[in-house]
Design an enzyme around this catalytic site. Sequence first.
Site, PDB file in Angstrom:
ATOM      1  NE  ARG A 189      -2.864   0.448   3.386  1.00  0.00           N
ATOM      2  CZ  ARG A 189      -2.111   0.580   4.486  1.00  0.00           C
ATOM      3  NH1 ARG A 189      -1.305   1.614   4.642  1.00  0.00           N
ATOM      4  NH2 ARG A 189      -2.164  -0.329   5.432  1.00  0.00           N
ATOM      5  CE1 TYR A 230     -17.415  11.106 -15.565  1.00  0.00           C
ATOM      6  CE2 TYR A 230     -16.135  11.066 -13.541  1.00  0.00           C
ATOM      7  CZ  TYR A 230     -16.980  10.437 -14.437  1.00  0.00           C
ATOM      8  OH  TYR A 230     -17.382   9.149 -14.203  1.00  0.00           O
ATOM      9  CG  ASP A 281      -9.315  16.350 -14.641  1.00  0.00           C
ATOM     10  OD1 ASP A 281      -8.607  15.768 -15.492  1.00  0.00           O
ATOM     11  OD2 ASP A 281     -10.356  15.856 -14.167  1.00  0.00           O
ATOM     12  CE  LYS A 315     -12.207   8.367 -18.715  1.00  0.00           C
ATOM     13  NZ  LYS A 315     -12.195   7.894 -17.362  1.00  0.00           N
TER      14      LYS A 315
HETATM   15  O1  P1T Z   1     -13.128   7.288 -13.998  1.00  0.00           O
HETATM   16  P1  P1T Z   1     -11.967   7.746 -13.193  1.00  0.00           P
HETATM   17  O2  P1T Z   1     -10.657   7.126 -13.578  1.00  0.00           O
HETATM   18  O3  P1T Z   1     -12.223   7.675 -11.711  1.00  0.00           O
HETATM   19  O4  P1T Z   1     -11.750   9.308 -13.535  1.00  0.00           O
HETATM   20  C1  P1T Z   1     -12.691  10.296 -13.244  1.00  0.00           C
HETATM   21  C2  P1T Z   1     -12.553  11.444 -14.204  1.00  0.00           C
HETATM   22  C3  P1T Z   1     -11.911  12.602 -13.786  1.00  0.00           C
HETATM   23  N1  P1T Z   1     -11.738  13.653 -14.625  1.00  0.00           N
HETATM   24  C4  P1T Z   1     -12.187  13.616 -15.896  1.00  0.00           C
HETATM   25  C5  P1T Z   1     -11.978  14.801 -16.776  1.00  0.00           C
HETATM   26  C6  P1T Z   1     -12.835  12.477 -16.380  1.00  0.00           C
HETATM   27  O5  P1T Z   1     -13.264  12.498 -17.647  1.00  0.00           O
HETATM   28  C7  P1T Z   1     -13.045  11.368 -15.513  1.00  0.00           C
HETATM   29  C8  P1T Z   1     -13.787  10.160 -15.948  1.00  0.00           C
HETATM   30  N2  P1T Z   1     -14.597  10.368 -17.066  1.00  0.00           N
HETATM   31  C9  P1T Z   1     -15.410   9.442 -17.666  1.00  0.00           C
HETATM   32  C10 P1T Z   1     -15.574   8.187 -17.232  1.00  0.00           C
HETATM   33  C11 P1T Z   1     -16.152   9.955 -18.838  1.00  0.00           C
HETATM   34  O6  P1T Z   1     -16.679   9.155 -19.637  1.00  0.00           O
HETATM   35  O7  P1T Z   1     -16.194  11.179 -19.015  1.00  0.00           O
END
Ligand code: P1T
Length: 379
Positions: free
Chosen positions: A46, A98, A170, A195
Amino acid sequence: MKFNTKTIHGGQTHDPAYGAVMPPIYQTSTYAQSTPGGHKGYEYSRTHNPTRSALENAFASIENGTYGLAFASGLAAMDAVMKLLKPGDEVISTNDLYGGSYRLFTKIFQDFGIKFHFVGMEKASAIEDYVTSNTKLIWVETPTNPMMNIIDIKAVSEIARNHHILLAVDNTFATPYLQQPLDLGADIVMHSATKYLGGHSDVVMGALIVKDKALADKLYFIQNASGAVCGPQDSFLVLRGIKTLHVRMQRHCENGKAIAEFLASHPKVEKVYWPGFENHPNHEVAKAQMKDFGGMVSFTTKNNNFSEAIKTVEKLKVFTLAESLGGVESLAGHPASMTHASIPKEEREKTGVVDSLIRLSVGIEDIDDLIADLKQALE
Ligand code: P1T
């Protein structure tokens, strides 16, 4: 080292045990000690894991940071940033973001006594109206998800610095291939590594990158104390993904431009949101702070017709109707009922997330097939 070399070598060393060129997947929870405290730098996974460390070094390198931290998801990375705050603190966030980020802020941290202001930051000076002595963090998404607004990171960072407020960006949509927020004055860069960094839609992960040691120490403490870390196999996959980030992004940008231009000329399309258009409200800022305009494109169909938009996304064959973005394959989404459903209709419509909005994550397939697919779906 230049960016295209950093994606492959940044922060990396060959494995000291056998010289393996790729870091081995250290699938272990713990490490043998010769005497209490007598270990080789790793005690418990961890806290640290060698595969995760290799990835964290790569994160720091590609974002021009000093310290990288990997988390179980993008939201887990954001959760760690929010835990820097105390009840009574205030956050100013972009108003288009998001849906899961909005949900984390309003449904979790608001209940812990943190106050959020959602502000249109297309003119950075708008932030000034919301700054109080309690403002501790400015949260910027740029380009925003899903409206593709562009926020001037440098201008926001000047406001943040003048008021001694932390600035987090972000960088999920742009990736460090297109923009490097730490160089523009941000304190923290956050990614949903799920992503473009991972790039193959096979892993969920988050990242934070910072320059300042004291800030890094606080975040490492939270990472270990809260424990939302990612496993070694996922660390390996994202490390591998990063090695092709620059070539993938180049094609995402080329295909994104071609799709945006195709949509803009289509009679069934009302409006296309893509920062590469000269008439995009912040095109000049995008040109200055980004190397290119990315692979995300949003558009509305004519007459803001919900069922027309749904029919269009259902008819797509090469684009897959799915949440997420940033993989090699093209995805289409309907934000109002999918990624942004957690934002009240009234709130999301204020920022343009209307019922006819469709969001495309343009992949790296042959552009002719992508355009033909959109054509048949729209007609
Ligand atoms: O899904 P996750 O890895 O927890 O990330 C969250 C997140 C944070 N910031 C942005 C700009 C994002 O697009 C996302 C996740 N977005 C999607 C799942 C989507 O389809 O837009």
